[in-house]
Design a protein around this motif. Sequence first.
Motif, mmCIF file in Angstrom:
data_model
loop_
_atom_site.group_PDB
_atom_site.id
_atom_site.type_symbol
_atom_site.label_atom_id
_atom_site.label_comp_id
_atom_site.label_asym_id
_atom_site.label_seq_id
_atom_site.Cartn_x
_atom_site.Cartn_y
_atom_site.Cartn_z
ATOM 1 N N VAL A 1 115.646 69.041 81.976
ATOM 2 C CA VAL A 1 116.330 70.264 82.397
ATOM 3 C C VAL A 1 117.071 70.018 83.712
ATOM 4 O O VAL A 1 118.223 70.449 83.871
ATOM 5 C CB VAL A 1 115.346 71.445 82.511
ATOM 6 C CG1 VAL A 1 116.020 72.645 83.158
ATOM 7 C CG2 VAL A 1 114.806 71.817 81.137
ATOM 8 N N ALA A 2 116.458 69.299 84.643
ATOM 9 C CA ALA A 2 117.123 68.989 85.915
ATOM 10 C C ALA A 2 118.384 68.159 85.671
ATOM 11 O O ALA A 2 119.420 68.391 86.316
ATOM 12 C CB ALA A 2 116.164 68.247 86.845
ATOM 13 N N ARG A 3 118.315 67.203 84.757
ATOM 14 C CA ARG A 3 119.498 66.399 84.420
ATOM 15 C C ARG A 3 120.594 67.264 83.818
ATOM 16 O O ARG A 3 121.779 67.103 84.121
ATOM 17 C CB ARG A 3 119.151 65.282 83.440
ATOM 18 C CG ARG A 3 118.617 64.036 84.061
ATOM 19 C CD ARG A 3 118.662 62.843 83.109
ATOM 20 N NE ARG A 3 118.308 63.146 81.748
ATOM 21 C CZ ARG A 3 117.075 63.192 81.261
ATOM 22 N NH1 ARG A 3 116.052 62.967 82.055
ATOM 23 N NH2 ARG A 3 116.855 63.461 79.989
ATOM 24 N N HIS B 1 133.537 78.345 79.115
ATOM 25 C CA HIS B 1 133.144 77.546 77.943
ATOM 26 C C HIS B 1 132.108 76.479 78.317
ATOM 27 O O HIS B 1 131.155 76.246 77.575
ATOM 28 C CB HIS B 1 134.366 76.874 77.321
ATOM 29 C CG HIS B 1 135.123 77.744 76.388
ATOM 30 N ND1 HIS B 1 135.450 79.035 76.650
ATOM 31 C CD2 HIS B 1 135.627 77.485 75.163
ATOM 32 C CE1 HIS B 1 136.111 79.547 75.655
ATOM 33 N NE2 HIS B 1 136.231 78.632 74.725
ATOM 34 N N ILE B 2 132.307 75.838 79.451
ATOM 35 C CA ILE B 2 131.368 74.801 79.886
ATOM 36 C C ILE B 2 129.979 75.400 80.117
ATOM 37 O O ILE B 2 128.970 74.841 79.673
ATOM 38 C CB ILE B 2 131.890 74.089 81.162
ATOM 39 C CG1 ILE B 2 133.102 73.210 80.810
ATOM 40 C CG2 ILE B 2 130.796 73.247 81.810
ATOM 41 C CD1 ILE B 2 133.824 72.638 82.020
ATOM 42 N N VAL B 3 129.923 76.542 80.785
ATOM 43 C CA VAL B 3 128.631 77.173 81.071
ATOM 44 C C VAL B 3 127.975 77.674 79.783
ATOM 45 O O VAL B 3 126.781 77.440 79.561
ATOM 46 C CB VAL B 3 128.790 78.323 82.096
ATOM 47 C CG1 VAL B 3 127.513 79.132 82.225
ATOM 48 C CG2 VAL B 3 129.203 77.760 83.453
ATOM 49 N N VAL B 4 128.742 78.338 78.935
ATOM 50 C CA VAL B 4 128.181 78.856 77.676
ATOM 51 C C VAL B 4 127.641 77.707 76.825
ATOM 52 O O VAL B 4 126.570 77.813 76.229
ATOM 53 C CB VAL B 4 129.234 79.682 76.898
ATOM 54 C CG1 VAL B 4 128.812 79.936 75.466
ATOM 55 C CG2 VAL B 4 129.504 80.989 77.621
ATOM 56 N N TYR B 5 128.368 76.609 76.789
ATOM 57 C CA TYR B 5 127.931 75.448 76.014
ATOM 58 C C TYR B 5 126.621 74.872 76.568
ATOM 59 O O TYR B 5 125.759 74.443 75.815
ATOM 60 C CB TYR B 5 129.027 74.385 76.022
ATOM 61 C CG TYR B 5 128.654 73.138 75.283
ATOM 62 C CD1 TYR B 5 128.518 73.137 73.895
ATOM 63 C CD2 TYR B 5 128.422 71.958 75.963
ATOM 64 C CE1 TYR B 5 128.168 71.990 73.217
ATOM 65 C CE2 TYR B 5 128.084 70.810 75.289
ATOM 66 C CZ TYR B 5 127.954 70.822 73.917
ATOM 67 O OH TYR B 5 127.594 69.693 73.246
ATOM 68 N N ALA B 6 126.487 74.883 77.891
ATOM 69 C CA ALA B 6 125.303 74.284 78.518
ATOM 70 C C ALA B 6 124.068 75.177 78.449
ATOM 71 O O ALA B 6 122.948 74.681 78.471
ATOM 72 C CB ALA B 6 125.608 73.956 79.973
ATOM 73 N N LEU B 7 124.250 76.486 78.411
ATOM 74 C CA LEU B 7 123.111 77.397 78.444
ATOM 75 C C LEU B 7 122.614 77.718 77.050
ATOM 76 O O LEU B 7 123.422 77.875 76.148
ATOM 77 C CB LEU B 7 123.491 78.698 79.161
ATOM 78 C CG LEU B 7 123.864 78.514 80.631
ATOM 79 C CD1 LEU B 7 124.306 79.840 81.212
ATOM 80 C CD2 LEU B 7 122.707 77.962 81.444
ATOM 81 N N PRO B 8 121.335 77.838 76.832
ATOM 82 C CA PRO B 8 120.253 77.620 77.789
ATOM 83 C C PRO B 8 119.812 76.160 77.807
ATOM 84 O O PRO B 8 118.653 75.861 77.616
ATOM 85 C CB PRO B 8 119.141 78.520 77.282
ATOM 86 C CG PRO B 8 119.346 78.510 75.781
ATOM 87 C CD PRO B 8 120.841 78.394 75.584
ATOM 88 N N PHE B 9 120.766 75.300 78.021
ATOM 89 C CA PHE B 9 120.544 73.860 78.027
ATOM 90 C C PHE B 9 120.055 73.413 76.650
ATOM 91 O O PHE B 9 119.226 72.559 76.511
ATOM 92 C CB PHE B 9 119.590 73.436 79.150
ATOM 93 C CG PHE B 9 120.038 73.987 80.455
ATOM 94 C CD1 PHE B 9 119.356 75.035 81.023
ATOM 95 C CD2 PHE B 9 121.169 73.539 81.070
ATOM 96 C CE1 PHE B 9 119.795 75.600 82.202
ATOM 97 C CE2 PHE B 9 121.618 74.083 82.251
ATOM 98 C CZ PHE B 9 120.916 75.121 82.819
ATOM 99 N N THR C 1 122.186 69.339 86.540
ATOM 100 C CA THR C 1 123.038 68.465 87.345
ATOM 101 C C THR C 1 124.328 68.143 86.601
ATOM 102 O O THR C 1 125.419 68.164 87.192
ATOM 103 C CB THR C 1 122.288 67.171 87.718
ATOM 104 O OG1 THR C 1 121.099 67.524 88.434
ATOM 105 C CG2 THR C 1 123.153 66.248 88.552
ATOM 106 N N GLN C 2 124.225 67.865 85.306
ATOM 107 C CA GLN C 2 125.419 67.563 84.528
ATOM 108 C C GLN C 2 126.345 68.774 84.458
ATOM 109 O O GLN C 2 127.570 68.637 84.538
ATOM 110 C CB GLN C 2 125.056 67.101 83.106
ATOM 111 C CG GLN C 2 126.261 66.586 82.328
ATOM 112 C CD GLN C 2 126.869 65.359 82.978
ATOM 113 O OE1 GLN C 2 126.194 64.374 83.225
ATOM 114 N NE2 GLN C 2 128.167 65.418 83.272
ATOM 115 N N LEU C 3 125.780 69.964 84.346
ATOM 116 C CA LEU C 3 126.581 71.184 84.352
ATOM 117 C C LEU C 3 127.347 71.309 85.672
ATOM 118 O O LEU C 3 128.550 71.605 85.676
ATOM 119 C CB LEU C 3 125.691 72.410 84.129
ATOM 120 C CG LEU C 3 126.366 73.778 84.292
ATOM 121 C CD1 LEU C 3 127.504 73.951 83.289
ATOM 122 C CD2 LEU C 3 125.330 74.886 84.150
ATOM 123 N N VAL C 4 126.669 71.056 86.777
ATOM 124 C CA VAL C 4 127.316 71.133 88.089
ATOM 125 C C VAL C 4 128.438 70.097 88.189
ATOM 126 O O VAL C 4 129.548 70.403 88.654
ATOM 127 C CB VAL C 4 126.280 70.962 89.223
ATOM 128 C CG1 VAL C 4 126.957 70.788 90.579
ATOM 129 C CG2 VAL C 4 125.320 72.144 89.234
#
Length: 183
Positions: free
Chosen positions: A117-119, A168-176, A122-125
Amino acid sequence: MPDERDVTAGQLLLAEYQSVKDEQKARIGFRDNLLYVTLAVVAAVIAAAAQAGQASMLLALPPVCVVLGWTYLVNDQKISAIGAYVRGDLGPRLARLAGEESVFRWESFHRGDARRVARKVTQLVVDLLAFCVVPLSALAVYWAGDVSRGLLIISVVEACVVVGLAVHIVVYALPFGGGDDVA
């Protein structure tokens, strides 16, 4: 008596596995290189704008970052889709044929890492910084200077497109769980 040229279902599934893993590997290499290309383009545009003393040259960054960011996101989605296909469809079919409980255990094993989850955060950021924060910062620098009406309209449209990519990037990443096949 079966002909040696007969192909078994297991052989077909293993060939399919090799094919999708080859595609996944190629997409991973391409996706990862997009970050380096983005950094090189950003550096080149900033250097050119600074050398020419033309903040309007920074308006080249948003469209370039959006195209590279979207390409990155689409490739990441395909990489994840391949992993999901192997875990959820191809692997179970091959396991049934082989009389095994499961095959390709690595496809699921690496997903249980305690730091996963931390990775992903970090990748999202990193993705947001590279493809969204940098071009939005370039727009802010442009807006802080002498702004022409025509370029202002273009820059506002660019800002909207960059924000759309960020969503789009955030929606794709959540909930990881959307883009999580490859760590």
